[in-house]
Design a protein around this motif. Sequence first.
Motif, PDB file in Angstrom:
ATOM      1  N   GLY A 146       0.911  -1.400  -0.161  1.00 22.59           N
ATOM      2  CA  GLY A 146      -0.109   0.023   0.043  1.00 22.59           C
ATOM      3  C   GLY A 146       0.914   1.098  -0.099  1.00 22.59           C
ATOM      4  O   GLY A 146       1.869   1.144  -0.576  1.00 22.59           O
ATOM      5  N   HIS A 147       0.425   2.352   0.611  1.00 22.17           N
ATOM      6  CA  HIS A 147       1.391   3.391   0.703  1.00 22.17           C
ATOM      7  C   HIS A 147       1.481   4.124   2.253  1.00 22.17           C
ATOM      8  O   HIS A 147       0.505   3.549   2.993  1.00 22.17           O
ATOM      9  N   ILE A 148       2.376   4.730   2.398  1.00 23.66           N
ATOM     10  CA  ILE A 148       2.711   5.279   3.857  1.00 23.66           C
ATOM     11  C   ILE A 148       3.043   6.748   3.400  1.00 23.66           C
ATOM     12  O   ILE A 148       3.480   7.427   2.607  1.00 23.66           O
ATOM     13  N   HIS A 195       0.342   4.650  -7.689  1.00 21.46           N
ATOM     14  CA  HIS A 195       0.774   6.299  -7.787  1.00 21.46           C
ATOM     15  C   HIS A 195       1.709   6.815  -6.769  1.00 21.46           C
ATOM     16  O   HIS A 195       2.647   7.384  -7.141  1.00 21.46           O
ATOM     17  N   HIS A 196       1.844   6.232  -5.383  1.00 21.24           N
ATOM     18  CA  HIS A 196       2.915   6.486  -4.513  1.00 21.24           C
ATOM     19  C   HIS A 196       2.902   5.417  -3.551  1.00 21.24           C
ATOM     20  O   HIS A 196       1.784   5.000  -2.935  1.00 21.24           O
ATOM     21  N   THR A 197       3.946   4.937  -3.174  1.00 23.97           N
ATOM     22  CA  THR A 197       4.347   4.163  -2.272  1.00 23.97           C
ATOM     23  C   THR A 197       4.809   5.007  -1.068  1.00 23.97           C
ATOM     24  O   THR A 197       4.872   4.486   0.342  1.00 23.97           O
ATOM     25  N   VAL A 209       2.381   9.327   9.390  1.00 24.91           N
ATOM     26  CA  VAL A 209       1.034  10.001   9.428  1.00 24.91           C
ATOM     27  C   VAL A 209      -0.094   9.233   9.024  1.00 24.91           C
ATOM     28  O   VAL A 209      -1.037   8.985   9.940  1.00 24.91           O
ATOM     29  N   HIS A 210       0.121   8.214   8.149  1.00 29.81           N
ATOM     30  CA  HIS A 210      -0.924   7.236   7.947  1.00 29.81           C
ATOM     31  C   HIS A 210      -0.485   6.316   7.101  1.00 29.81           C
ATOM     32  O   HIS A 210       0.503   6.387   6.178  1.00 29.81           O
ATOM     33  N   PHE A 211      -0.852   4.944   6.938  1.00 32.57           N
ATOM     34  CA  PHE A 211      -0.692   3.993   6.047  1.00 32.57           C
ATOM     35  C   PHE A 211      -2.005   3.728   5.227  1.00 32.57           C
ATOM     36  O   PHE A 211      -3.145   4.114   5.827  1.00 32.57           O
ATOM     37  N   MET A 212      -2.164   3.193   3.922  1.00 34.22           N
ATOM     38  CA  MET A 212      -3.101   3.200   3.288  1.00 34.22           C
ATOM     39  C   MET A 212      -3.243   1.707   2.622  1.00 34.22           C
ATOM     40  O   MET A 212      -2.106   1.207   2.428  1.00 34.22           O
ATOM     41  N   LEU A 213      -4.383   1.161   2.603  1.00 30.35           N
ATOM     42  CA  LEU A 213      -4.669  -0.188   2.027  1.00 30.35           C
ATOM     43  C   LEU A 213      -5.363   0.199   0.951  1.00 30.35           C
ATOM     44  O   LEU A 213      -6.883   0.761   1.146  1.00 30.35           O
ATOM     45  N   PHE A 250     -11.485   6.849   2.910  1.00 31.88           N
ATOM     46  CA  PHE A 250     -11.519   7.512   3.945  1.00 31.88           C
ATOM     47  C   PHE A 250     -10.490   7.325   5.046  1.00 31.88           C
ATOM     48  O   PHE A 250      -9.408   6.342   4.709  1.00 31.88           O
ATOM     49  N   TYR A 251     -10.462   8.375   5.946  1.00 35.68           N
ATOM     50  CA  TYR A 251      -9.262   8.114   6.979  1.00 35.68           C
ATOM     51  C   TYR A 251     -10.143   7.772   8.439  1.00 35.68           C
ATOM     52  O   TYR A 251     -10.884   8.464   8.731  1.00 35.68           O
ATOM     53  N   ALA A 252      -9.120   6.986   9.190  1.00 33.19           N
ATOM     54  CA  ALA A 252      -9.847   6.775  10.584  1.00 33.19           C
ATOM     55  C   ALA A 252      -8.341   6.657  11.416  1.00 33.19           C
ATOM     56  O   ALA A 252      -7.443   6.482  11.003  1.00 33.19           O
ATOM     57  N   PHE A 260      -5.141   5.743   9.403  1.00 27.99           N
ATOM     58  CA  PHE A 260      -5.160   4.907   8.339  1.00 27.99           C
ATOM     59  C   PHE A 260      -6.053   5.216   7.274  1.00 27.99           C
ATOM     60  O   PHE A 260      -7.042   5.826   7.712  1.00 27.99           O
ATOM     61  N   GLU A 261      -5.861   5.090   6.158  1.00 27.42           N
ATOM     62  CA  GLU A 261      -6.600   5.411   4.900  1.00 27.42           C
ATOM     63  C   GLU A 261      -7.017   4.028   4.338  1.00 27.42           C
ATOM     64  O   GLU A 261      -6.325   3.093   4.036  1.00 27.42           O
ATOM     65  N   ILE A 262      -8.295   3.885   4.143  1.00 29.05           N
ATOM     66  CA  ILE A 262      -8.760   2.815   3.208  1.00 29.05           C
ATOM     67  C   ILE A 262      -9.149   3.319   1.855  1.00 29.05           C
ATOM     68  O   ILE A 262     -10.023   4.294   1.941  1.00 29.05           O
TER      69      ILE A 262
END
Length: 299
Positions: A146-148, A195-197, A209-213, A250-252, A260-262
């Motif tokens: 995902g990305h961070i 798009h970005h890692t 700050v966040h990680f995204m899956l 969204f972020y939570a 985290f962002e899903i």
Amino acid sequence: MTLGEREILGLAYLSFEVSDLAAWDRLLVETIGLERGKDAPDGALTYRLDENAARFFLKEGRADDLVALGFEVASDEALSRLLARLELANVRSKVLPGAPRFAETRMEILEPGGLPIELIAGADRLDPPKLPLVPGGFKTGDFGLGHIALRARSLEESRRFFEELLDFGLSDRIECELLGGYHVDIAFLHANRRHHTVALGEGLPKAIVHFMLETRTLEDLGRIYDRAFDHGVRVTKTLGQHPNDRMLGFYALTPSGIQFEIGHGGVEIDERRWEPSLYHEVSIFGHRSPRSYRDVHSR
Ligand SMILES: [Fe+2]
């Protein structure tokens, strides 16, 4: 550097030190829908979302922050090339003993923000996990985990490290002022077609700050969104879309105060045609604080 020569394939795993393991376990398993993996040899709890033996490592501790991240490298030869380039730039690396990350080769370097980066070749892969809460699964494979979004002490220094030494490509930048006068200046970097890692920004309280899956289906994004509200997970930004990666998401908050962002439907980079742009907004729509809706409706 030309196409196809990049040594780093993508994000392999994230390792967190957290004060409330049970709450993290509930978030990862019951809300996001990951599967508990085999405990790591060093006792860390692990979580799976694809063929990789482990994508998240959690250890109990007071940092409540990301304590290491793993990048997967194409081969031992690619790792040697990368380490030689780092050595020329006086970036020290050390061999990490043992195999607590379910990977054969593991070297550690420090990025300019002070976060340990583990470079691994030969990640263990198993049969895919059963993810009944996320039937479509997560977009990983060639796109990495995902990305961070990471803290940079100096954006310039961190960009040099990731772009010139680790060979990430600049995807684009967002520079704008948010309400309250908060200045946003973020660089988005890619290692593969995601798009970005890594995204980098200054002035942040934690290493991450966040990680995204990213879910493969829109329905799974919607179901995780519903579960976040159902389980009392604090949603910090409602469903919205970023102008650069076009990700709907969204972020939570995690129990450690990290977001985290899903997401779903992020654009893919075709390096033959990609031109980095500069954007002047963080969101096309949405990403509102749920509180702002409550205030409106309680008037
Ligand atoms: Fe993100």
